[in-house]
Structure formats: C-alpha cells, structure tokens
Design an enzyme around this catalytic site. Structure first.
Site, PDB file in Angstrom:
ATOM      1  N   ASP A 410     -51.560  66.494  79.104  1.00 28.58           N
ATOM      2  CA  ASP A 410     -50.375  67.018  79.781  1.00 28.58           C
ATOM      3  C   ASP A 410     -50.297  66.518  81.215  1.00 28.58           C
ATOM      4  O   ASP A 410     -51.308  66.358  81.904  1.00 28.58           O
ATOM      5  CB  ASP A 410     -50.438  68.547  79.769  1.00 28.58           C
ATOM      6  CG  ASP A 410     -49.259  69.190  80.457  1.00 28.58           C
ATOM      7  OD1 ASP A 410     -48.128  68.987  80.000  1.00 28.58           O
ATOM      8  OD2 ASP A 410     -49.476  69.889  81.461  1.00 28.58           O
ATOM      9  N   GLU A 463     -48.734  62.248  78.263  1.00 27.59           N
ATOM     10  CA  GLU A 463     -47.398  62.634  78.701  1.00 27.59           C
ATOM     11  C   GLU A 463     -47.252  62.072  80.122  1.00 27.59           C
ATOM     12  O   GLU A 463     -47.713  62.658  81.092  1.00 27.59           O
ATOM     13  CB  GLU A 463     -47.226  64.153  78.722  1.00 27.59           C
ATOM     14  CG  GLU A 463     -45.789  64.536  79.059  1.00 27.59           C
ATOM     15  CD  GLU A 463     -45.660  65.846  79.825  1.00 27.59           C
ATOM     16  OE1 GLU A 463     -44.536  66.366  79.903  1.00 27.59           O
ATOM     17  OE2 GLU A 463     -46.664  66.331  80.372  1.00 27.59           O
TER      18      GLU A 463
END
Length: 731
Positions: A410, A463
């Site tokens: 993330d 990401e």
C-alpha cells in the site's frame, strides 16, 4: 553484626519490590557467592518460601527480607541445578516456578544477526513463543526496546504486575527477553516499560504479537503459528513452476468484514467466510482473492490500513489457526491469496509502536520525516536497520508462515518521495539534495529481493501512483523489484472518459488510447479497487453516464474492455453485482441484487469474462509484453470506437476486442483484422442474457483478404450500442 556477603543490599531489594531494578536477573535466581549458593526470589503475597527440587523434595527455607515478598537464603547445592519454590501464607500454599532460576533462550548468533539487521527469521525469536525450556513448560517473550530502563511482561499469568517478570536486557541488541514458566497459549499480555528516565509508559502490545484481543481491547495473545496443518502442497508446487506474467491473474479484492455478515449483523468467522467466499470465487472464475489488510487494527473504518499488530491476523474473525485454514482451503481449491500490506506508516495509538520505548524508535523524531499529514500517522524510519528488519520479517512472515501467494504493498508513492503531500519547507532533502527517499527505496528493493529469493512463485504488487521508473523491474538493474504495479492511470483515465456523456466522448478519445503508450513500461495490474467506490465517489454503475439502461450497458462494455486490455485484472467485491450504492465497511454487500435481472446480467458477464480470460492464452499470456497487443482502430473518435487484437505470442488463436462507446448501433462497420478467416463472436456485452438489446453478428463474421487501415483483412460487422465484442479467429 554486618550482613553476610551473600545478602542483597537494602537498596537492591527496594528496587526489586518497587519494579525499578533494570537487571533483576543479577539479583534474583540462584547465584554462587564465594563457596555458597544463594537463592533469591520475589513472590508477592507469600509469607514463607521454601526451596525444593523439581520433584518436591525440600532443600531449604528462605528468609523474608521484605514484607512485599522478597526472600533469600543459602541453598545446599554444589552447582546450578533445577529448583522450584513452595510458597505459603495464611490463605494456603502453592508452587512457584520462577523465571529467574532459568537461563536465556536467545544466543550469540541471534545477537549477531539481529544487530546486523540480517535475521530473516526474526519472528521465530522475538514475540511470544510457547516452548519447553530447561525442563519447564512456558512462554519465551522477547521485544526490542533499546532505550528503556526496564521492560516487564504483564499478563493474566502474573496479575498484570510489572514487578513480577522484569526482563533480561541483551545489551548488544537492545532486545529484552524472559522465559516465564506457566504462561501458556491463549494468555493475554502486554509490555510495561520505563523510559530512560524511569518514567512509566503506557502499556504496549507486542510488536511481534501473533494474535490479539478483539477490539476495543488491545492486549496481545500468546499463540502458535508454527503448527498449522497444511494440505496445499500441490498449489505451492504449481505456484513455483509458473511465471506470473504469463498466466491468468484475475483478482477479487475483498474486505472480509463486509463481504457478508451474519443475519444478526455480526462478523463471520474465517471458517464461515471460507465456506461461502471460496465457492463463490470459484464459480465467478477469479484466480486470486486480495484481502484488504488483515493485520490487527483498532478502528473498523480504517479498513485495516492503520494496523497496530502487523503479525496478528485480526481477531474480528477468529484466531490465527482459523486464518490459516482459510488460506489452506483457498489453496486446495486452486485460489491464490494476496494480502494488502502496509509498511508505509502506522497509527499513533498509545498501545502501539509510537514512541515505543519513550523515544522515536520505529519512527523519525523530526515530524518532517516521521509524520504523515494525510493520514495523521507516523512514518517508519526505513534507514534504521532494526526497523527495516522488522518490516522485512513481517513480509516474510506472511509469505512463509501463512503461505500467502503475494503482497500488495500500500501507498508506495508516499514511501518513495520525501515531499509527498508536503509543502516547501515541510520536508528534508536526502543526502544528495533530492526528493527521493533513498532509505525507503533500498528497503523496498531488499523486501522484494528476499521475498522472491526465499519464496519462488510469489508476487509483490505496488500501489504506486506516480511515474517513478522501474517499479516492476529487477533490483539487479536498479528497479524496485516488484512483480507488478497497479495501473492507476488506467483506472483514472477510463473512468473519466465513461463519466462523460457519449456525445462528448469524441473530444476525449485520447483518454482511452493514451494508456497504451505506457502499457508495457511496467508489469501492470488494472485495478477497479475499493478506493473508487467510497467517500462519496459512488459505485461504478453510478459513475457511468446516461439513463439506467445506458449505465448498465456502459458498465458491461467497460468490464469487457478491461478484460481485453493488456494487464492483469482486479475488481473490488460487489462491483460484479453493479450496485447503485457505494460500498460501506459497516454492512454486507447487496446480495439481494442477484435476484434483479440487470444486476444478475452484469454478474453473469463477469463470470464469462473470467472464463474467456482464463481459457484463451491470447487474453493473458502476453499481458505485460507489447507483442501481445496490436491496434486495429485507435483513431475513430467520431464514432467512439476502439479496436485491438490480442496475441498469445505462441501462435495460438487471436482475439479481436471492439468497443462502441456511443448509444448508436453501427451496422456495416468496417473492422480491420490481422488475418482473413472466420472470426467467431465469443462475447457480446449487448447479449440478452446480460441485460442487453440482443443485437449482434449471428455467431461471427467472415473476414476477407482485403486490406483496410493497414491490416491485411477486414470484416463488416454490427456494433451494438454501448458494447464490447470479442471475436476469435477459428482454425
């Protein structure tokens, strides 16, 4: 008369009973003093204490030196031997197995590799581990807190009394450890720390705790993670044997707390989720499930992105064994599991990592480096080798201990840039004067190097929302070493295009063509993720322009375009049902929509898209390589038509993908094709079974050897309104 030499001095006794002594192992336990052996113990509540052999033979009574329960006295032994204590008071008597009679568990090699930052099984040494040590059953606890003046384990096994089990400090590493006889699996515990000035800090949960209490409680729980029974050998062997770029990867992104709820609105268990989710994913044809973070977290609306227990599967759905069973059942069914992993930042809850030992231990002291303004969180100090090692071991822990197939990392962009979300003067340049976080880059490279090196066949996915170069390139060539990168540009551009009224789309044709200019610069995953259906953004269906019929038709055409576009696929749970409302973590999905024809039609389409994608190599084998893609029509902006061919790179059947993003049917449309022959219509999003008008090409079209648009053949086709068609060359 002066006290004999073996007697502890009053100041040390006072420090022990007040919990201020930084090294009680130097006082308590069995010690050789001259020619005698002396035992000392602190047993609160005891009025008498007797030394016995482990099988109960009395050896000597100890004198009570302090009313709080400090005892000492000579013992008739000639060497260090196993001992136990027998305690009495007015209320009864009991046996005491004392931690201070036992030696350390960690050794010099642990110190060496921990200090070096190269211990790749740190989770086998730190944390809480049930074991047998020097003939005693108990739990070994170890935690890194180099700047604390005292660290104790407190829990239900010692009345949460920080004086009872003060730990031994290993000075070369700053790790504190203790083996506590009688502590056992399932017990709750925390660490009680005094900072360098002797001030009591808030109780801390274990940074490497393997289980936790159910929120709002915050204690760690002793759990074993090394004794799971696995039956996924075939899955792991197949995983090791394939190249993830060359196989289908269709990911179903899931938030476990809101996929389904029980009838009373409570969470399902890991086993209940497995009972329903795994058959559903199999039926829908997805290859992987990607879980929003499952690490323990205190706040439900954070969706797990503010974790406080990186090594503990959240107790919301059960214990670690239940989570392992969930993964094992998925693997036995042939479904891969990817975890959302959050190494970019951590919350500042007082029971967590923030100022763990009274100093900025895991984070930076300077808020220009250690505070994240977007999320009100702390940023890890990636340049500190112990912190980097902690995070690296967490990645390896999930891959090795829980057999997960991959990690989606993330907020990578926030890690790569020192000025991320900061104004001028709010950040500190790197040693070279630049904005790149060199320590974070080195950390990510190390994680990917070790993750792939230790676990062949897994995947890591970034990401990453910027144009940082080489995200999915090997570390040996200077890349970050990820296997894949989320294609955020695809998600942004395509949704921007489809929000527009069809009459305006011809003026924004490049929003769908631009992505192909960089589609092969990285190994991409195409995400339609949870981020696009929350916080007032609306559902994907509601983003589409037009009346309800047009919205459904456009969404179907969009899904088919995406499944035909180069790159692996990701769809957030529930979007296969085309809900009108956006997602909320507080309730289950709108499963009643399965009974509504237009919604059921979209679900059927996604099922068929996955079936074609998994079954036709042209649609997946060269997802990440330019030879797998060929433009057929890129410039028909007047009609808002796009067409391309997909190739397997292995000489197999080609597939032509054609999208019409206007509500106008196109009859007699000239479609250039890479080869003459019969092109079978294998998918039509306007088919009646999906909720469309049923317009199509009667099973296929015949392409003659007549050049068009630079291609050697063409066919005359019918393009239904707001549709995507797949044609596959037969023979």
């Amino acid at each position: 008369m002066p006290d004999p030499d073996w007697k502890a001095n009053a100041a040390e006794i006072e420090a022990i009973v007040e919990g201020r002594h930084g090294d009680p192992f130097a006082v308590l336990g069995l010690h050789e003093t001259g020619s005698a052996w002396v035992a000392r113990a602190f047993v609160p509540g005891a009025e008498e204490l007797e030394v016995r052999t482990p099988d109960g033979v009395p050896l000597a009574g100890l004198a009570r030196r302090h009313g709080a329960g400090f005892f000492e006295g000579p013992v008739p032994v000639k060497a260090r031997v196993p001992l136990a204590y027998h305690a009495r008071n007015a209320g009864g008597e009991w046996t005491v197995s004392d931690a201070y009679l036992l030696g350390p568990v960690l050794g010099p090699l642990d110190d060496y590799y921990i200090a070096e930052g190269n211990h790749l099984r740190l989770y086998d040494r730190l944390g809480a581990h049930p074991m047998r040590h020097e003939g005693q059953e108990g739990v070994h606890f170890a935690v890194w807190a180099p700047n604390a003046s005292r660290v104790s384990v407190v829990g239900e096994f010692n009345g949460w009394d920080g004086r009872r089990h003060v730990m031994r400090k290993r000075r070369d590493t700053g790790v504190w450890e203790i083996f506590i006889p009688g502590a056992a699996e399932g017990h709750c515990y925390k660490y009680e720390l005094l900072d360098a000035q002797g001030r009591l800090l808030p109780l801390k949960s274990d940074p490497m705790g393997f289980a936790a209490e159910m929120r709002p409680k915050t204690a760690s729980r002793v759990a074993r993670t090394d004794n799971f029974t696995w039956g996924d050998e075939a899955h792991l062997a197949a995983r090791r044997a394939h190249d993830p770029r060359r196989v289908p990867m269709s990911i179903y992104e899931v938030h476990l707390g809101s996929w389904r709820r029980r009838e009373d609105g409570t969470f399902q268990s890991y086993d209940e989720i497995a009972d329903q989710l795994i058959p559903y994913v199999l039926d829908m044809g997805f290859t992987h499930v990607e879980l929003l973070p499952v690490s323990e977290h205190p706040f439900d609306p954070s969706w797990g992105y503010q974790p406080t227990g990186l090594f503990a599967p959240t107790a919301r759905f059960g214990d670690p064994a239940g989570f392992a069973r969930f993964i094992d059942r998925a693997h036995r069914a042939g479904i891969g599991i990817i975890l959302d992993w959050v190494p970019a930042h951590f919350p500042t809850d007082e029971h967590g990592l923030a100022r763990f030992d009274g100093t900025a231990l895991y984070e930076h002291e300077d808020p220009r480096q250690g505070y994240h303004p977007d999320w009100n969180t702390a940023i890890y100090n990636f340049g500190r080798r112990e912190v980097a090692s902690f995070l690296l071991n967490n990645a390896l822990f999930w891959l090795e201990r829980y057999h997960v197939d991959g990690l989606r990392v993330d907020a990578v962009a926030s890690m790569l840039y020192l000025d991320y979300s900061r104004q001028e003067g709010e950040w500190i340049p790197n040693a070279k004067g630049g904005r790149e976080n060199l320590e974070a880059i080195a950390f990510l490279q190390r994680v990917n190097h070790e993750a792939y090196g230790q676990n062949p066949g897994i995947v890591t996915i970034a990401e990453e929302s910027t144009a940082f170069p080489g995200v999915s390139q090997p570390t040996s060539t200077g890349g970050l070493g990820f296997g894949f990168k989320w294609n955020m540009g695809f998600m942004h551009d395509t949704l921007s295009y489809l929000k527009r009224e069809p009459i305006h789309r011809k003026h924004h044709h490049n929003e769908l063509t631009f992505g192909l200019l960089y589609a092969f610069t990285e190994n991409f995953v195409l995400p339609l993720s949870h981020d696009e259906v929350v916080h007032g953004k609306g559902s994907l269906l509601n983003k589409m322009a037009g009346d309800p019929w047009q919205k459904f038709a456009t969404l179907r055409a969009y899904y088919a375009l995406m499944w035909g576009y180069p790159g692996k696929k990701l769809l957030f749970m529930g979007q296969e049902l085309a809900p009108w409302s956006e997602w909320s973590e507080a309730r289950g999905l709108d499963w009643w929509l399965e009974g509504q024809p237009p919604h059921r039609g979209v679900q059927s389409l996604v099922r068929d898209l996955n079936r074609h994608y998994r079954g036709i190599p042209a649609l997946y084998a060269r997802d990440c390589e330019p030879e797998g893609f060929e433009w057929l029509l890129a410039d028909d902006r007047e009609n808002s038509v796009f067409a391309w061919a997909r190739h397997s790179g292995q000489g197999g059947a080609m597939v032509a993908v054609v999208s019409n993003f206007t509500p106008v049917p196109r009859h007699g449309y000239v479609l250039p094709l890479p080869a003459a022959g019969w092109w079978r219509e294998i998918l039509n999003t306007d088919a009646g079974e999906y909720g469309g008008s049923g317009l199509g090409n009667m099973g296929g079209v015949d392409a003659g050897p007549h050049p068009s648009h630079g291609k050697p053949a063409h066919a005359t086709v019918t393009l239904p309104p707001l549709s995507t068609l797949y044609f596959m060359l037969d023979g």
